[in-house]
Design an enzyme around this catalytic site. Structure first.
Site, short mmCIF file in Angstrom:
data_model
loop_
_atom_site.label_atom_id
_atom_site.label_comp_id
_atom_site.label_asym_id
_atom_site.label_seq_id
_atom_site.Cartn_x
_atom_site.Cartn_y
_atom_site.Cartn_z
CE1 TYR A 152 -9.02 12.26 45.96
CE2 TYR A 152 -11.28 11.80 44.69
CZ TYR A 152 -10.03 11.56 45.33
OH TYR A 152 -9.84 9.94 46.18
CE LYS B 45 -5.23 9.51 44.75
NZ LYS B 45 -4.88 9.23 45.75
#
Length: 491
Positions: free
Chosen positions: A237, A241
């Protein structure tokens, strides 16, 4: 820095929101409709096969939520006509160029009309499939940037990232942008284009080997974690990002870009009412498991700081940033959290949730109150592994030996259950380890400048507050957040 009235700025503006069915995007849309009903239009990008499906998702997953209660009460019988006038559900997907908007006329209309873009599309699972996370979190940001450059009247592009793109840094963490190809461990240069090729090659290899869908999903999840750790990030994640931020910075050209980096977002503090939340988010898993009597130990150090920030404060900061940075050809990073100015320690958090469920126990399916214990605090991964050995691995070995000796399968179901608990427990511990032992604090100097500008301008400061100093954590957790969690997430 001078600020004009936020509602005045929003009047007659057209805003595109990606990830529109997500938690934060919904709160943003609700706030806009509530404080400035004269906004011209909101284009909500929704993953759907066609307009009808997108519109259905809009009503079921956005407008139909209790979050919009105040708006519904205000408009009453006229709500449907108000929504149809102000909101257009657009089927699309940020994973594709032009955001997957296939209607050519609609796309051109959007390019002419849009003033503001909020990109909140994301997949937030720590161990998401690498191909999926790369498509949404990384290249999705690039596609939004490309779409924004076609918007002839664009005044600001807001991108929602996460403060934890910093990885496992310690101490003071600054609001600074990533450089293209930067890594956290400095061992090698990150080539984002090459990462896409790695994914495509690996997928082709798996398909040629005849791997099942389940095997491909598992392999792609493992690949994401492996690639993240190779460059110094703890999970897929935050890694994807971070790459999304790099692409935005590299290809933004003269776009006025604001990157919002919130910490752990919690239930609403005040608006539109206190305690609204959707789903079990980050640290909420600990609260829920403990309240249900399933959590017998806490993994974390007493001095660990939990950086929590209510959703409405994040939304207020987003809107103020949108106004302050409009038409400025610059990139600004904003940490939106509480650890720098009003930190809450893990030890206090644990005491508060214990107190709440002792005084307000959950009720089991058989109608009995669930008693919660003090819970063992495991302040290192070594102590956690020892705990797992004593509580699960040794009993598993005993059952396996007994089964083998008596040559029967009386304990087979129990053995399978224990194996699953061990596997699940160890995986979750590894995924959450960077956060339960996190010792960084997010400097929010840029965000503080916005707060000061809002206060000094005297314009709508009471409507757009986002100062974490005003939060009494004991009162908020006991009287707002946990009751909200019970009401909205534990149905």
């Amino acid at each position: 820095m001078e600020l004009e009235s936020m509602p005045q700025f929003l009047e007659n503006k057209t805003i595109l929101v990606t990830g529109a069915t997500g938690f934060l995007a919904k709160a943003f849309v609700e706030k806009i409709l509530r404080v400035q009903p004269n906004v011209k239009r909101l284009y909500l990008l929704i993953r759907a096969s066609d307009v009808a499906s997108a519109t259905q998702r809009l009503h079921n997953e956005v407008i139909g939520k209790d979050l919009f209660r105040v708006v519904r009460e205000k408009w009453g019988a006229n709500l449907d006509s108000f929504i149809s006038e102000k909101i257009i559900a657009v089927p699309g997907d940020v994973s594709y160029e032009n955001l997957g908007v296939e209607d050519c006329k609609r796309r051109k209309d959007m390019w002419k009309e849009i003033d503001i873009i909020l990109n909140s599309a994301a997949t937030t699972a720590f161990d998401e499939r690498y191909d999926v996370a790369l498509g949404i979190n990384t290249f999705g940001a690039l596609h939004v940037s490309g779409f924004a450059r076609n918007c002839i009247n664009l005044k600001a592009l807001l991108h929602v990232s996460t403060a934890y793109v910093c990885g496992e840094k310690k101490g003071r963490i600054l609001e600074r942008p990533f450089q293209m190809g930067e890594t956290l461990n400095g061992t090698s240069r990150l080539d984002i284009k090459a990462e896409k090729e790695v994914v495509e090659e690996y997928l082709n290899k798996l398909r040629l080997l005849g791997a099942t869908d389940g095997a491909i999903t598992s392999a792609m999840k493992d690949l994401g974690i492996k690639r993240a750790k190779l460059f110094g990030w703890p999970n897929t994640y935050v890694y994807t990002k971070a790459m999304g931020e790099m692409l935005l910075g590299r290809f933004r050209e003269n776009l006025p870009l604001v990157i919002i980096r919130p910490t752990m977002i919690s239930s609403t503090y005040k608006e539109p009412f206190s305690g609204w939340i959707e789903g079990v988010r980050t640290f909420d898993g600990v609260i829920v498991a403990y309240g249900k009597g399933k959590l017998k130990c806490f993994l974390g150090h007493r001095e660990t700081i939990l950086d929590i920030i209510p959703a409405d404060m994040v939304v207020n900061c987003m809107i103020v940033a949108m106004v302050a940075c409009a038409n400025q050809s610059s990139e600004i990073i904003l940490h939106v959290g509480s650890s720098w100015r009003n930190p809450i320690k893990f030890s206090s958090f644990r005491n508060f949730i214990r107190r709440y469920f002792t005084e307000n126990p959950l009720v089991s399916k058989n109608g009995k109150s669930i008693k919660v214990g003090k819970g063992i605090v495991l302040n290192s991964m070594a102590s956690f592994r020892a705990y797992m050995v004593i509580r699960y691995i040794l009993p598993l070995k005993v059952f396996q030996i007994v089964n083998a000796v008596i040559c029967q399968y009386n304990y087979q179901d129990m053995i399978i259950d224990l194996k699953q608990k061990i596997k699940s427990g160890m995986r979750l511990a590894e995924l959450y380890k960077p956060y339960v032992f996190f010792t960084g604090r997010f400097d929010d100097s840029n965000t503080e400048k916005l707060r000061m500008a809002t206060c000094e301008s005297g314009v709508d400061a009471h409507l757009f507050g986002f100062d974490p100093n005003c939060i009494d954590w004991e009162d908020y957790l006991l009287n707002t957040h946990i009751p909200g969690l019970k009401k909205y997430a534990l149905k």
